[in-house]
Design a protein around this motif. Structure first.
Motif, PDB file in Angstrom:
ATOM      1  N   VAL A 162      20.089   7.316  -3.260  1.00 43.11           N
ATOM      2  CA  VAL A 162      18.707   7.804  -3.139  1.00 43.11           C
ATOM      3  C   VAL A 162      17.884   6.848  -2.288  1.00 43.11           C
ATOM      4  CG1 VAL A 162      16.588   8.346  -4.395  1.00 43.11           C
ATOM      5  CG2 VAL A 162      18.786   9.051  -5.327  1.00 43.11           C
ATOM      6  N   ALA A 163      18.011   5.541  -2.559  1.00 43.79           N
ATOM      7  CA  ALA A 163      17.269   4.553  -1.772  1.00 43.79           C
ATOM      8  C   ALA A 163      17.729   4.562  -0.317  1.00 43.79           C
ATOM      9  CB  ALA A 163      17.455   3.161  -2.374  1.00 43.79           C
ATOM     10  N   ALA A 164      19.034   4.708  -0.100  1.00 42.90           N
ATOM     11  CA  ALA A 164      19.558   4.741   1.265  1.00 42.90           C
ATOM     12  C   ALA A 164      19.033   5.957   2.022  1.00 42.90           C
ATOM     13  CB  ALA A 164      21.085   4.758   1.234  1.00 42.90           C
ATOM     14  N   GLN A 165      18.895   7.079   1.330  1.00 44.64           N
ATOM     15  CA  GLN A 165      18.322   8.257   1.981  1.00 44.64           C
ATOM     16  C   GLN A 165      16.890   7.999   2.419  1.00 44.64           C
ATOM     17  OE1 GLN A 165      19.382  11.101  -1.303  1.00 44.64           O
ATOM     18  NE2 GLN A 165      19.950  12.442   0.377  1.00 44.64           N
ATOM     19  N   CYS A 166      16.110   7.367   1.541  1.00 39.86           N
ATOM     20  CA  CYS A 166      14.728   7.050   1.898  1.00 39.86           C
ATOM     21  C   CYS A 166      14.685   6.173   3.144  1.00 39.86           C
ATOM     22  CB  CYS A 166      14.032   6.331   0.740  1.00 39.86           C
ATOM     23  SG  CYS A 166      13.669   7.384  -0.684  1.00 39.86           S
ATOM     24  N   ILE A 167      15.562   5.181   3.192  1.00 38.57           N
ATOM     25  CA  ILE A 167      15.585   4.265   4.330  1.00 38.57           C
ATOM     26  C   ILE A 167      16.138   4.967   5.564  1.00 38.57           C
ATOM     27  CG2 ILE A 167      16.708   2.196   5.220  1.00 38.57           C
ATOM     28  CD1 ILE A 167      16.422   1.008   2.415  1.00 38.57           C
ATOM     29  N   GLY A 168      17.192   5.757   5.390  1.00 43.18           N
ATOM     30  CA  GLY A 168      17.796   6.454   6.520  1.00 43.18           C
ATOM     31  C   GLY A 168      16.855   7.458   7.163  1.00 43.18           C
ATOM     32  N   LEU A 220      11.859   1.918 -15.059  1.00 44.40           N
ATOM     33  CA  LEU A 220      10.808   1.162 -14.387  1.00 44.40           C
ATOM     34  C   LEU A 220      11.336   0.464 -13.139  1.00 44.40           C
ATOM     35  CD1 LEU A 220       8.965  -0.423 -17.455  1.00 44.40           C
ATOM     36  CD2 LEU A 220       8.111   1.380 -15.952  1.00 44.40           C
ATOM     37  N   LEU A 221      12.408  -0.302 -13.298  1.00 49.98           N
ATOM     38  CA  LEU A 221      12.954  -1.047 -12.160  1.00 49.98           C
ATOM     39  C   LEU A 221      13.614  -0.101 -11.162  1.00 49.98           C
ATOM     40  CD1 LEU A 221      13.358  -3.870 -11.011  1.00 49.98           C
ATOM     41  CD2 LEU A 221      15.519  -4.001 -12.262  1.00 49.98           C
ATOM     42  N   GLU A 222      14.297   0.911 -11.671  1.00 56.83           N
ATOM     43  CA  GLU A 222      14.990   1.860 -10.803  1.00 56.83           C
ATOM     44  C   GLU A 222      14.010   2.601  -9.902  1.00 56.83           C
ATOM     45  OE1 GLU A 222      16.739   6.175 -11.810  1.00 56.83           O
ATOM     46  OE2 GLU A 222      17.854   4.533 -12.752  1.00 56.83           O
ATOM     47  N   LEU A 223      12.949   3.134 -10.489  1.00 54.09           N
ATOM     48  CA  LEU A 223      11.981   3.876  -9.694  1.00 54.09           C
ATOM     49  C   LEU A 223      11.205   2.955  -8.759  1.00 54.09           C
ATOM     50  CD1 LEU A 223      10.625   6.424 -12.327  1.00 54.09           C
ATOM     51  CD2 LEU A 223      12.135   6.873 -10.378  1.00 54.09           C
ATOM     52  N   THR A 224      10.937   1.732  -9.187  1.00 57.06           N
ATOM     53  CA  THR A 224      10.264   0.769  -8.321  1.00 57.06           C
ATOM     54  C   THR A 224      11.083   0.524  -7.059  1.00 57.06           C
ATOM     55  OG1 THR A 224       9.155  -0.320 -10.165  1.00 57.06           O
ATOM     56  CG2 THR A 224       9.415  -1.596  -8.149  1.00 57.06           C
ATOM     57  N   ALA A 225      12.399   0.414  -7.221  1.00 52.58           N
ATOM     58  CA  ALA A 225      13.268   0.223  -6.067  1.00 52.58           C
ATOM     59  C   ALA A 225      13.212   1.427  -5.130  1.00 52.58           C
ATOM     60  CB  ALA A 225      14.702  -0.023  -6.538  1.00 52.58           C
ATOM     61  N   VAL A 226      13.218   2.626  -5.704  1.00 51.96           N
ATOM     62  CA  VAL A 226      13.131   3.839  -4.888  1.00 51.96           C
ATOM     63  C   VAL A 226      11.788   3.901  -4.166  1.00 51.96           C
ATOM     64  CG1 VAL A 226      13.070   6.365  -4.961  1.00 51.96           C
ATOM     65  CG2 VAL A 226      14.768   5.120  -6.315  1.00 51.96           C
ATOM     66  N   PHE A 227      10.705   3.542  -4.865  1.00 58.54           N
ATOM     67  CA  PHE A 227       9.387   3.557  -4.232  1.00 58.54           C
ATOM     68  C   PHE A 227       9.332   2.565  -3.071  1.00 58.54           C
ATOM     69  CE2 PHE A 227       7.647   4.627  -8.699  1.00 58.54           C
ATOM     70  CZ  PHE A 227       8.018   5.946  -8.536  1.00 58.54           C
ATOM     71  N   LEU A 228       9.950   1.399  -3.243  1.00 55.09           N
ATOM     72  CA  LEU A 228       9.957   0.403  -2.183  1.00 55.09           C
ATOM     73  C   LEU A 228      10.745   0.910  -0.976  1.00 55.09           C
ATOM     74  CD1 LEU A 228       9.406  -2.329  -0.958  1.00 55.09           C
ATOM     75  CD2 LEU A 228      11.265  -3.286  -2.343  1.00 55.09           C
ATOM     76  N   ALA A 229      11.896   1.527  -1.230  1.00 58.33           N
ATOM     77  CA  ALA A 229      12.686   2.087  -0.134  1.00 58.33           C
ATOM     78  C   ALA A 229      11.893   3.156   0.612  1.00 58.33           C
ATOM     79  CB  ALA A 229      13.988   2.671  -0.679  1.00 58.33           C
ATOM     80  N   ALA A 230      11.216   4.012  -0.150  1.00 55.64           N
ATOM     81  CA  ALA A 230      10.393   5.046   0.475  1.00 55.64           C
ATOM     82  C   ALA A 230       9.253   4.418   1.273  1.00 55.64           C
ATOM     83  CB  ALA A 230       9.839   5.978  -0.603  1.00 55.64           C
ATOM     84  N   ARG A 257       0.829  -1.209   0.000  1.00 56.03           N
ATOM     85  CA  ARG A 257       0.000   0.000   0.000  1.00 56.03           C
ATOM     86  C   ARG A 257       0.862   1.256   0.000  1.00 56.03           C
ATOM     87  NH1 ARG A 257      -2.691  -3.662   3.210  1.00 56.03           N
ATOM     88  NH2 ARG A 257      -4.883  -4.089   2.682  1.00 56.03           N
ATOM     89  N   TRP A 258       1.891   1.251   0.830  1.00 55.63           N
ATOM     90  CA  TRP A 258       2.804   2.399   0.867  1.00 55.63           C
ATOM     91  C   TRP A 258       3.573   2.507  -0.449  1.00 55.63           C
ATOM     92  CZ3 TRP A 258       3.053   5.762   4.974  1.00 55.63           C
ATOM     93  CH2 TRP A 258       2.394   5.359   6.148  1.00 55.63           C
ATOM     94  N   TRP A 259       3.925   1.361  -0.977  1.00 60.03           N
ATOM     95  CA  TRP A 259       4.674   1.279  -2.227  1.00 60.03           C
ATOM     96  C   TRP A 259       3.841   1.873  -3.368  1.00 60.03           C
ATOM     97  CZ3 TRP A 259       6.630  -4.226  -4.030  1.00 60.03           C
ATOM     98  CH2 TRP A 259       7.585  -4.077  -5.032  1.00 60.03           C
ATOM     99  N   LEU A 260       2.585   1.436  -3.475  1.00 54.45           N
ATOM    100  CA  LEU A 260       1.710   1.908  -4.541  1.00 54.45           C
ATOM    101  C   LEU A 260       1.402   3.397  -4.382  1.00 54.45           C
ATOM    102  CD1 LEU A 260       0.040   1.115  -7.014  1.00 54.45           C
ATOM    103  CD2 LEU A 260      -1.851   0.554  -5.463  1.00 54.45           C
ATOM    104  N   ALA A 261       1.199   3.832  -3.150  1.00 56.02           N
ATOM    105  CA  ALA A 261       0.912   5.246  -2.915  1.00 56.02           C
ATOM    106  C   ALA A 261       2.100   6.124  -3.311  1.00 56.02           C
ATOM    107  CB  ALA A 261       0.566   5.470  -1.450  1.00 56.02           C
TER     108      ALA A 261
END
Length: 330
Positions: free
Chosen positions: A168-174, A219-229, A101-105
């Motif tokens: 970018v993904a690490a920032q989202c997680i951090g 597609l895959l790059e942004l999906t990874a960022v969305f998942l991290a977020a 849900r968070w991923w899709l949002a």
């Protein structure tokens, strides 16, 4: 439950079990029997503590003691290969699946911002003039955008892309430690950048070039960022609304889940970086390059849904603390 009274009543039992576990290689027959008996008793204590929503520190102590005791009673530690397989078939896909849900949002909000900003830039010469001079914009849409993907050797470019995307993904997680509050702003910045580039390219009649270069890896790059977020914001939200469990316990579980996602995304972003370096600038027809990107995205989503749903139905938590730490013995 009165935690202090419970610790006072059973602390000696826990200390004795810990002592026996430390000496497990030199126990007498009677001590082995005592170890088994104490293991069963402390396992019951752990269940009582968990069900009463007691101090998470006490839960952690007893969980660790029970896990070490189980290893001493039932067998040897599981091999590293089993842990590796469990991570990729349970922990990572389950955490990703549970955060859908968070991923899709995150994906929907990103797309809306990118489209709105792109339409604004494409339809406003005044906005374009603030981005750069007409010659700067012309150079960007006619030369620089495409040259970005091919001006460096593939190996070095792939490494740079991987590091940048991982950052970018690490920032989202951090940012999860700040309740995830900076994450929407970080996503907004990236969405606005995509929107600006897309607006300029579409206004210049080069939208096909923009999509042809961005889609294969994006597609895959942004999906990874969305998942991290998603996991970062979900962790932050657990501080506000932990549900009917202790806030500390929920935070610990979702914190470990964030670590699982961080490790998994290293590989996902590596694949994305390789596509960006090897496929995006390649002389392959545009539809072939896009098809490769779509196939990579579909494979990742299918992997998450298949293994994540299977783990959820099996009652798995994805928490590394709950992973089997022993090889069963007869």
């Amino acid at each position: 439950m009165d935690t202090d009274a419970f610790v006072l009543a059973h602390g000696a039992t826990w200390d004795r079990l810990e002592h026996l576990v430390k000496r497990r290689r030199s126990l007498t027959g009677a001590e082995v029997d005592e170890l088994v008996d104490l293991y069963q008793r402390v396992s019951t204590h752990l269940s009582m503590v968990r069900s009463s929503a007691a101090d998470p520190v006490l839960v952690g102590r007893l969980s660790g003691l029970v896990a070490r005791s189980r290893a001493a009673v039932t067998g040897a530690h599981a091999p590293l290969s089993s842990e590796f397989i469990r991570f990729w078939t349970v922990s990572f896909p389950l955490v990703a699946y549970q955060a859908w849900r968070w991923w899709l949002a995150s994906a929907a909000a990103f797309l809306v911002v990118a489209v709105v900003v792109g339409a604004w830039v494409a339809g406003s010469p005044e906005v374009q003039s603030t981005i750069g001079t007409p010659s700067d914009v012309a150079r960007l849409v006619n030369e620089d955008f495409a040259a970005y993907y091919s001006e460096n050797p593939a190996a070095s470019f792939a490494f740079r892309v991987w590091v940048n995307n991982s950052w970018v993904a690490a920032q989202c997680i951090g940012f999860a430690v700040l309740l995830g509050l900076p994450i929407p702003y970080l996503l907004f910045q990236n969405a606005a950048n995509v929107g600006v580039s897309g607006g300029l390219m579409f206004d210049a009649g080069r939208g096909d070039v923009f999509l042809g270069l961005l889609t294969p890896h994006g597609l895959l790059e942004l999906t990874a960022v969305f998942l991290a977020a998603a996991v970062g914001m979900r962790l932050g939200w657990s501080v506000i609304a932990p549900g009917d469990r202790p806030r500390g316990q929920v935070l610990a579980e979702r914190g470990r889940a964030v670590v699982s996602v961080a490790v998994g995304l290293v590989v996902v972003l590596l694949v994305s970086g390789l596509i960006e370096a090897l496929v995006t600038p390649s002389p392959l027809p545009t539809f072939v390059r896009i098809a490769i990107g779509v196939a990579a995205e579909a494979a990742f989503l299918a992997y998450v849904v298949h293994f994540g749903r299977r783990a959820a139905r099996a009652g798995e938590t994805g928490d590394v603390r709950d992973a089997p730490d022993v090889v069963p013995t007869s």
